[in-house]
Design an enzyme around this catalytic site. Structure first.
Site, mmCIF file in Angstrom:
data_model
loop_
_atom_site.group_PDB
_atom_site.id
_atom_site.type_symbol
_atom_site.label_atom_id
_atom_site.label_comp_id
_atom_site.label_asym_id
_atom_site.label_seq_id
_atom_site.Cartn_x
_atom_site.Cartn_y
_atom_site.Cartn_z
ATOM 1 N N LYS A 53 -7.269 32.760 -5.335
ATOM 2 C CA LYS A 53 -8.000 33.627 -4.400
ATOM 3 C C LYS A 53 -7.191 34.898 -4.125
ATOM 4 C CE LYS A 53 -10.369 29.632 -2.551
ATOM 5 N NZ LYS A 53 -10.454 28.563 -1.555
ATOM 6 N N GLN A 97 -7.724 26.965 4.103
ATOM 7 C CA GLN A 97 -7.903 26.164 2.886
ATOM 8 C C GLN A 97 -8.035 24.677 3.219
ATOM 9 O OE1 GLN A 97 -8.271 27.311 -0.351
ATOM 10 N NE2 GLN A 97 -8.658 25.169 -0.872
ATOM 11 N N ASP A 120 -15.943 31.561 4.355
ATOM 12 C CA ASP A 120 -16.287 30.304 3.679
ATOM 13 C C ASP A 120 -17.728 29.889 3.996
ATOM 14 O OD1 ASP A 120 -14.462 29.220 1.940
ATOM 15 O OD2 ASP A 120 -13.261 28.253 3.503
#
Ligand code: NDP
Length: 291
Positions: A53, A97, A120
């Site tokens: 990412k 994460q 997200d």
């Protein structure tokens, strides 16, 4: 029949190309898109994901801030970090994460992220908008990446029977909502661990999205000839023939390629799309900052 490849790398490259112009336009207005990635603990797979990412941000000229915290951190410490990132006006996206260490309530912590920075797309406000059929907000990256890949391949979902294997908050459930949303217009069935005869359900499907975390469970005899099959699964399986002793496997057996019309590979399918959609959500958050 040999399935055509739903090539996530190629599709992700086309998404990135389109984002480049939007990022330049942001910067011309004095807004530098900026993503914060928080990782807690030392799960090796999570570090690999976070590094990809951060690399994607670098490629695109998106600023990234990488925050690493020890597995022994307390929930209160993570809460403080999220609150600080929420109030930092120079930041447009925040990603924590998954998975967090087992002593932490992951859902409660990610619920603290400001919904406008929730790149997200897991915040109840963003998932709630999706349930309402409002597709202009932060959509969860993996299922929206699947939708983008199907569109890229010109696969018309209208009236098609779609089966989603899995009903998780991050993949299966939002995937089912996106496939059945107005505009996509598939007729969707969700299969989970309590479904009776999942194989027979799949055998009816024109489109299958597999997100169960069971290596190569979906075999060719589950598939209607000509079906479109998207493999979300990423599973590490032992493989003595490899120097490192393991390989990545999807939830779909490679033999399915002989029966399906389209199949996404693992790796190189949904994985790159997830990252591309994260970049897109970050750019969208930066653009909205200007409104
Ligand atoms: P979860 O473990 O959260 O959910 C798995 C789902 O599959 C559950 O709904 C479960 O049912 C269902 N399931 C499990 N076993 C079976 C079975 N035998 N038959 C039918 N249904 C079953 O997983 P995630 O959704 O987080 O991830 C799924 C897979 O996708 C994993 O391999 C993961 O690594 C991968 N993934 C890939 C991403 C990418 O970018 N490519 C991103 C995110 C995930 P129940 O609800 O009844 O327990």
């Amino acid at each position: 029949m040999v399935a055509e490849r739903l090539d996530g790398k190629l599709c992700a490259a086309s998404v990135e190309e389109e984002l480049q112009g939007r990022i330049i336009a942001c910067k011309e207005k004095g807004i530098a898109p900026h993503l914060a990635v928080v990782i807690v603990g030392d799960d090796p797979a999570s570090h690999v994901y976070v590094n990809s990412k951060v690399r994607a941000c670098k490629r695109l000229g998106i600023k990234s801030t990488h925050i690493e915290l020890a597995a022994s951190s307390t929930e209160a410490e993570i809460r403080d970090v999220i609150h600080r990132l929420n109030s930092d006006a120079s930041l447009h996206g925040i990603l924590v994460q998954s998975p967090l260490p087992p002593h932490m309530d992951e859902e409660a912590l990610t619920d603290l992220i400001d919904p406008s920075k929730d790149v997200d797309g897991f915040h109840p406000q963003n998932l709630g908008r999706l349930v309402q059929g409002r597709l202009d907000g932060m959509l969860p990256c993996t299922p929206s990446g699947v939708m983008r890949m199907l569109k890229w391949a010109n696969i018309d979902l209208t009236g098609q029977r779609a089966v989603v294997l899995g009903r998780s908050r991050i993949v299966g459930m939002p995937q089912a909502l996106l496939l059945g949303a107005k505009g996509a217009d598939a007729t969707v069935t969700v299969v989970h661990s309590r479904t009776k005869d999942a194989q027979a359900v799949c055998a009816q499907a024109d489109v299958i999205v597999a997100a169960i975390g069971r290596p190569e469970m979906v075999t060719a005899d589950w598939i209607k000839p000509g079906a479109v099959v998207v493999d979300v699964g990423i599973n590490r399986v032992d493989d003595a023939t490899r120097e490192r002793g393991w390989r990545l496997a999807g939830d779909v057996h490679p033999d399915v390629a002989e029966k399906a019309s389209w199949l996404s590979p693992v790796p190189g399918g949904v994985g790159p799309m997830t990252i591309a959609m994260l970049m897109e959500n970050t750019v969208r958050a930066a653009e909205q900052n200007d409104n």
